[in-house]
Write a protein that holds these residues in place. Structure first.
Motif, PDB file in Angstrom:
ATOM      1  N   GLY A   9      40.861 -12.380 -34.850  1.00 41.82           N
ATOM      2  CA  GLY A   9      39.478 -12.365 -35.330  1.00 41.82           C
ATOM      3  C   GLY A   9      38.774 -11.080 -34.944  1.00 41.82           C
ATOM      4  N   LEU A  11      35.262  -8.295 -36.342  1.00 39.94           N
ATOM      5  CA  LEU A  11      34.187  -7.950 -37.272  1.00 39.94           C
ATOM      6  C   LEU A  11      34.753  -7.101 -38.400  1.00 39.94           C
ATOM      7  CD1 LEU A  11      31.141  -7.706 -38.019  1.00 39.94           C
ATOM      8  CD2 LEU A  11      31.080  -5.688 -36.515  1.00 39.94           C
ATOM      9  N   ARG A  38      37.912 -23.867 -40.659  1.00 34.64           N
ATOM     10  CA  ARG A  38      36.862 -22.999 -40.133  1.00 34.64           C
ATOM     11  C   ARG A  38      35.578 -23.781 -39.920  1.00 34.64           C
ATOM     12  NH1 ARG A  38      36.059 -19.027 -45.406  1.00 34.64           N
ATOM     13  NH2 ARG A  38      35.203 -20.591 -46.843  1.00 34.64           N
ATOM     14  N   PRO A  41      28.684 -21.420 -39.546  1.00 36.25           N
ATOM     15  CA  PRO A  41      27.418 -21.565 -38.812  1.00 36.25           C
ATOM     16  C   PRO A  41      26.517 -22.615 -39.439  1.00 36.25           C
ATOM     17  CG  PRO A  41      27.951 -19.247 -39.135  1.00 36.25           C
ATOM     18  CD  PRO A  41      28.939 -20.033 -39.950  1.00 36.25           C
ATOM     19  N   PRO A  88      30.366 -12.475 -46.599  1.00 32.93           N
ATOM     20  CA  PRO A  88      29.608 -12.968 -45.430  1.00 32.93           C
ATOM     21  C   PRO A  88      29.734 -14.473 -45.239  1.00 32.93           C
ATOM     22  CG  PRO A  88      28.350 -11.289 -46.570  1.00 32.93           C
ATOM     23  CD  PRO A  88      29.565 -11.543 -47.413  1.00 32.93           C
ATOM     24  N   THR A  91      32.207 -16.013 -42.711  1.00 33.12           N
ATOM     25  CA  THR A  91      31.989 -15.913 -41.272  1.00 33.12           C
ATOM     26  C   THR A  91      32.062 -17.285 -40.614  1.00 33.12           C
ATOM     27  OG1 THR A  91      30.599 -13.945 -41.438  1.00 33.12           O
ATOM     28  CG2 THR A  91      30.261 -15.335 -39.506  1.00 33.12           C
ATOM     29  N   GLY A  92      32.815 -17.364 -39.511  1.00 30.76           N
ATOM     30  CA  GLY A  92      32.925 -18.626 -38.812  1.00 30.76           C
ATOM     31  C   GLY A  92      33.997 -18.560 -37.745  1.00 30.76           C
ATOM     32  N   GLN A 127      36.913 -16.091 -33.614  1.00 34.36           N
ATOM     33  CA  GLN A 127      35.724 -15.807 -34.409  1.00 34.36           C
ATOM     34  C   GLN A 127      36.012 -14.715 -35.418  1.00 34.36           C
ATOM     35  OE1 GLN A 127      32.376 -17.090 -34.286  1.00 34.36           O
ATOM     36  NE2 GLN A 127      32.116 -15.792 -36.117  1.00 34.36           N
ATOM     37  N   THR A 129      33.887 -12.500 -38.261  1.00 31.25           N
ATOM     38  CA  THR A 129      32.540 -12.182 -38.720  1.00 31.25           C
ATOM     39  C   THR A 129      32.608 -11.150 -39.828  1.00 31.25           C
ATOM     40  OG1 THR A 129      31.622 -12.609 -36.526  1.00 31.25           O
ATOM     41  CG2 THR A 129      30.265 -11.340 -38.050  1.00 31.25           C
ATOM     42  N   VAL A 130      31.961 -11.463 -40.946  1.00 36.80           N
ATOM     43  CA  VAL A 130      31.902 -10.547 -42.081  1.00 36.80           C
ATOM     44  C   VAL A 130      30.461 -10.086 -42.233  1.00 36.80           C
ATOM     45  CG1 VAL A 130      32.432 -10.200 -44.513  1.00 36.80           C
ATOM     46  CG2 VAL A 130      33.766 -11.845 -43.161  1.00 36.80           C
ATOM     47  N   SER A 131      30.227  -8.829 -41.940  1.00 36.43           N
ATOM     48  CA  SER A 131      28.860  -8.320 -41.953  1.00 36.43           C
ATOM     49  C   SER A 131      28.873  -6.811 -42.090  1.00 36.43           C
ATOM     50  CB  SER A 131      28.137  -8.712 -40.664  1.00 36.43           C
ATOM     51  OG  SER A 131      26.850  -8.134 -40.613  1.00 36.43           O
TER      52      SER A 131
END
Length: 132
Positions: A9, A11, A38, A41, A88, A91-92, A127, A129-131
Motif C-alpha cells: 500500500g 500513496l 477493502r 472511509p 480517489p 482509497t481504503g 492502506q 490512498t489515491v490522491s
C-alpha cells in the motif's frame, strides 16, 4: 496456524497503479480461495476480487472490473492485486482473506459478494490512498 500478511500500500496519484501482495503461510495454498476486501472511509467493507488457488478462477466487483487483476503464485504462496487507473474512490484499507473450498464449489457462487462470512482467516490490512 493460518497467516496472511498484506503489503504494497501507499500513496498514488489518480490514474496511477499499485500492486498489493498477500503473503500466506500455515496452510496448503492450493486448497484455498483468497479474496481482497477493502474498507472505504465511512463505508462498510466490500469485496474487490477473489481467486481460487486451485485453478485461478476469478471474480471481480463491478467497479474494478477491467482495472484490477488478481493473480496467484503457488511457488511464492502469495496472491497479488494489480490495480491500474486508480481513482480517489479506491482509497481504503485493503485486506486479504482466505477460506478452504474446492474449485468446483468456488465457481458456483461469488463468495466474496454473497458469503464473505465464509472467509475465516484475515490479514491486518494495508492502506491504499489515491490522491493528487
Amino acid at each position: 496456524e493460518l497467516h496472511l500478511v498484506e503489503s504494497g500500500g501507499g500513496l498514488v496519484q489518480p490514474g496511477g497503479s499499485m500492486t498489493l501482495s498477500c503473503a500466506t503461510s500455515g496452510f496448503t495454498f492450493e486448497e484455498y480461495a483468497i479474496a481482497w476486501f477493502r474498507q472505504l472511509p465511512g463505508q462498510g467493507r466490500e469485496g474487490v476480487a477473489c481467486i481460487s488457488n486451485t485453478d485461478t478462477y476469478e471474480f471481480y466487483e463491478d467497479s474494478v472490473e477491467g482495472r484490477f487483476t488478481i493473480t496467484s503464485d503457488s511457488a511464492l504462496k502469495t496472491v497479488f492485486l494489480h490495480m491500474t487507473n486508480l481513482k480517489p474512490k479506491d482509497t481504503g484499507v485493503y485486506h486479504c482473506a482466505a477460506f478452504t473450498i474446492s474449485f468446483v464449489e468456488f465457481r458456483k457462487r461469488d463468495y466474496m459478494r454473497e458469503a464473505s462470512h465464509e472467509f475465516d482467516c484475515w490479514g491486518q490490512g494495508t492502506q491504499g490512498t489515491v490522491s493528487s
